[in-house]
Design a protein around this motif. Structure first.
Motif, PDB file in Angstrom:
ATOM      1  N   ALA A 147       0.844  -1.203   0.000  1.00 50.06           N
ATOM      2  CA  ALA A 147       0.000   0.000   0.000  1.00 50.06           C
ATOM      3  C   ALA A 147       0.874   1.245   0.000  1.00 50.06           C
ATOM      4  O   ALA A 147       2.030   1.221   0.427  1.00 50.06           O
ATOM      5  N   LEU A 148       0.278   2.327  -0.476  1.00 50.51           N
ATOM      6  CA  LEU A 148       0.918   3.635  -0.411  1.00 50.51           C
ATOM      7  C   LEU A 148       0.439   4.342   0.855  1.00 50.51           C
ATOM      8  O   LEU A 148      -0.767   4.459   1.083  1.00 50.51           O
ATOM      9  N   VAL A 149       1.374   4.797   1.669  1.00 55.11           N
ATOM     10  CA  VAL A 149       1.060   5.576   2.868  1.00 55.11           C
ATOM     11  C   VAL A 149       1.601   6.985   2.677  1.00 55.11           C
ATOM     12  O   VAL A 149       2.788   7.162   2.368  1.00 55.11           O
ATOM     13  N   VAL A 150       0.728   7.973   2.865  1.00 59.88           N
ATOM     14  CA  VAL A 150       1.101   9.374   2.673  1.00 59.88           C
ATOM     15  C   VAL A 150       0.872  10.133   3.973  1.00 59.88           C
ATOM     16  O   VAL A 150      -0.221  10.103   4.539  1.00 59.88           O
ATOM     17  N   THR A 151       1.898  10.815   4.431  1.00 54.65           N
ATOM     18  CA  THR A 151       1.802  11.602   5.655  1.00 54.65           C
ATOM     19  C   THR A 151       1.624  13.084   5.342  1.00 54.65           C
ATOM     20  O   THR A 151       2.271  13.628   4.445  1.00 54.65           O
ATOM     21  N   ASP A 152       0.725  13.721   6.041  1.00 55.00           N
ATOM     22  CA  ASP A 152       0.558  15.182   6.066  1.00 55.00           C
ATOM     23  C   ASP A 152       0.508  15.860   4.695  1.00 55.00           C
ATOM     24  O   ASP A 152       1.221  16.857   4.468  1.00 55.00           O
ATOM     25  N   PRO A 153      -0.353  15.401   3.786  1.00 54.00           N
ATOM     26  CA  PRO A 153      -0.442  16.049   2.457  1.00 54.00           C
ATOM     27  C   PRO A 153      -1.370  17.263   2.515  1.00 54.00           C
ATOM     28  O   PRO A 153      -2.348  17.351   1.786  1.00 54.00           O
ATOM     29  N   GLN A 154      -1.024  18.199   3.381  1.00 55.31           N
ATOM     30  CA  GLN A 154      -1.937  19.271   3.745  1.00 55.31           C
ATOM     31  C   GLN A 154      -1.388  20.645   3.364  1.00 55.31           C
ATOM     32  O   GLN A 154      -0.183  20.826   3.130  1.00 55.31           O
ATOM     33  N   ASN A 155      -2.305  21.613   3.294  1.00 54.21           N
ATOM     34  CA  ASN A 155      -1.942  22.944   2.820  1.00 54.21           C
ATOM     35  C   ASN A 155      -0.829  23.598   3.637  1.00 54.21           C
ATOM     36  O   ASN A 155       0.017  24.298   3.067  1.00 54.21           O
ATOM     37  N   ASP A 156      -0.821  23.392   4.943  1.00 56.55           N
ATOM     38  CA  ASP A 156       0.188  24.063   5.762  1.00 56.55           C
ATOM     39  C   ASP A 156       1.605  23.656   5.400  1.00 56.55           C
ATOM     40  O   ASP A 156       2.551  24.394   5.673  1.00 56.55           O
ATOM     41  N   PHE A 157       1.769  22.485   4.777  1.00 52.46           N
ATOM     42  CA  PHE A 157       3.081  22.051   4.317  1.00 52.46           C
ATOM     43  C   PHE A 157       3.307  22.324   2.827  1.00 52.46           C
ATOM     44  O   PHE A 157       4.410  22.666   2.421  1.00 52.46           O
ATOM     45  N   LEU A 158       2.292  22.142   2.000  1.00 52.34           N
ATOM     46  CA  LEU A 158       2.507  22.041   0.558  1.00 52.34           C
ATOM     47  C   LEU A 158       2.010  23.229  -0.256  1.00 52.34           C
ATOM     48  O   LEU A 158       2.266  23.298  -1.455  1.00 52.34           O
ATOM     49  N   SER A 159       1.313  24.150   0.379  1.00 53.41           N
ATOM     50  CA  SER A 159       0.817  25.330  -0.329  1.00 53.41           C
ATOM     51  C   SER A 159       1.662  26.559   0.014  1.00 53.41           C
ATOM     52  O   SER A 159       2.077  26.722   1.172  1.00 53.41           O
ATOM     53  N   PRO A 160       1.902  27.441  -0.958  1.00 56.56           N
ATOM     54  CA  PRO A 160       2.602  28.692  -0.652  1.00 56.56           C
ATOM     55  C   PRO A 160       1.885  29.529   0.397  1.00 56.56           C
ATOM     56  O   PRO A 160       2.491  30.393   1.021  1.00 56.56           O
ATOM     57  N   GLU A 161       0.591  29.269   0.616  1.00 57.65           N
ATOM     58  CA  GLU A 161      -0.156  29.980   1.657  1.00 57.65           C
ATOM     59  C   GLU A 161      -0.040  29.294   3.011  1.00 57.65           C
ATOM     60  O   GLU A 161      -0.539  29.809   4.015  1.00 57.65           O
ATOM     61  N   GLY A 162       0.593  28.140   3.053  1.00 54.75           N
ATOM     62  CA  GLY A 162       0.718  27.396   4.306  1.00 54.75           C
ATOM     63  C   GLY A 162       1.654  28.073   5.286  1.00 54.75           C
ATOM     64  O   GLY A 162       2.575  28.797   4.895  1.00 54.75           O
ATOM     65  N   VAL A 163       1.437  27.796   6.573  1.00 57.73           N
ATOM     66  CA  VAL A 163       2.200  28.500   7.611  1.00 57.73           C
ATOM     67  C   VAL A 163       3.666  28.078   7.672  1.00 57.73           C
ATOM     68  O   VAL A 163       4.480  28.771   8.293  1.00 57.73           O
ATOM     69  N   THR A 164       4.044  26.978   7.034  1.00 59.30           N
ATOM     70  CA  THR A 164       5.445  26.539   7.072  1.00 59.30           C
ATOM     71  C   THR A 164       6.197  26.832   5.784  1.00 59.30           C
ATOM     72  O   THR A 164       7.353  26.443   5.650  1.00 59.30           O
TER      73      THR A 164
END
Length: 214
Positions: free
Chosen positions: A9-26
């Motif tokens: 199986a494929l396991v994906v961690t934290d594919p969320q805006n705060d990490f991956l979007s230029p608008e994300g807090v990180t």
């Protein structure tokens, strides 16, 4: 490692805006690494390949609720996540304000994550899946091999790698479907992670190779 939909199986961690979007807090910390690795596109390719080929997709998200702010101690990045309101939601049963927030999925991944075949596990709170149902969900489906990707390389991805290995899973990490913070004092998280991936994982793959083999 040999991958088949029956045991992998494929396991994906934290594919969320705060990490991956230029608008994300990180983004100030991780943005350069995300762009250099082409993480957003690579992770999208990996997700589509897995689902199209019949592999299970499991998401290990990161959420914080208001009561998590009452914690009395934490590590450097753990405290930082609370300070910048990372992955914040109003409550485990409350989706008010969730759509498009930092805790929400990156928009281009939603067709995969909202597919009825995708398993969204209970959220991890620090970095690893020890207190979530990820291992249970995998074992109940006969999965003993994991292709691992997502954010962030030296934190949640590496913590998931270590825990899954200890639980008896074979794990391959897709090194350009992740990224990490680069900090003038703390160092380059991506470089640290890749070194440890090589020491620990069953295999370290590129997205091109992982997609071909899936």
């Amino acid at each position: 490692m040999h991958f088949t939909p029956a045991d992998t199986a494929l396991v994906v961690t934290d594919p969320q805006n705060d990490f991956l979007s230029p608008e994300g807090v990180t983004w100030e910390l991780v943005g350069a690494s995300v762009q250099e690795n082409n993480t957003v596109e690579n992770l999208g390719r990996l997700l589509r390949a897995a689902l199209d080929s019949g592999y299970g997709v499991f998401v290990s998200p990161h959420y914080y609720y208001p009561y998590d702010r009452e914690w009395q101690f934490g590590g450097t990045l753990e405290q930082k996540m609370h300070e910048i309101s990372m992955f914040e939601r109003r409550g485990p049963l409350d989706l008010a304000g969730f759509e498009g927030s930092g805790a929400d999925w990156l928009a281009e991944y939603k067709p995969v994550f909202e597919d009825e075949r995708t398993v969204v596990c209970s959220p991890h709170k620090v970095y690893g899946p020890q207190n979530t149902d990820l291992a249970l969900q995998l074992r109940k489906r006969g999965v003993d091999k994991v292709v691992l990707a997502g954010m962030s390389a030296n934190l949640c991805v590496e913590s998931h790698l270590r825990d899954l290995l200890e639980r008896g899973f074979e794990v391959a990490v897709v090194s350009d479907a992740t990224a990490a913070a680069r900090h003038p004092e703390l160092g380059d998280g991506m470089a640290a992670a890749v070194t440890n991936f090589r020491y620990l994982a069953g295999e370290v793959l590129s997205t091109d190779e992982a997609v071909r083999r899936l």
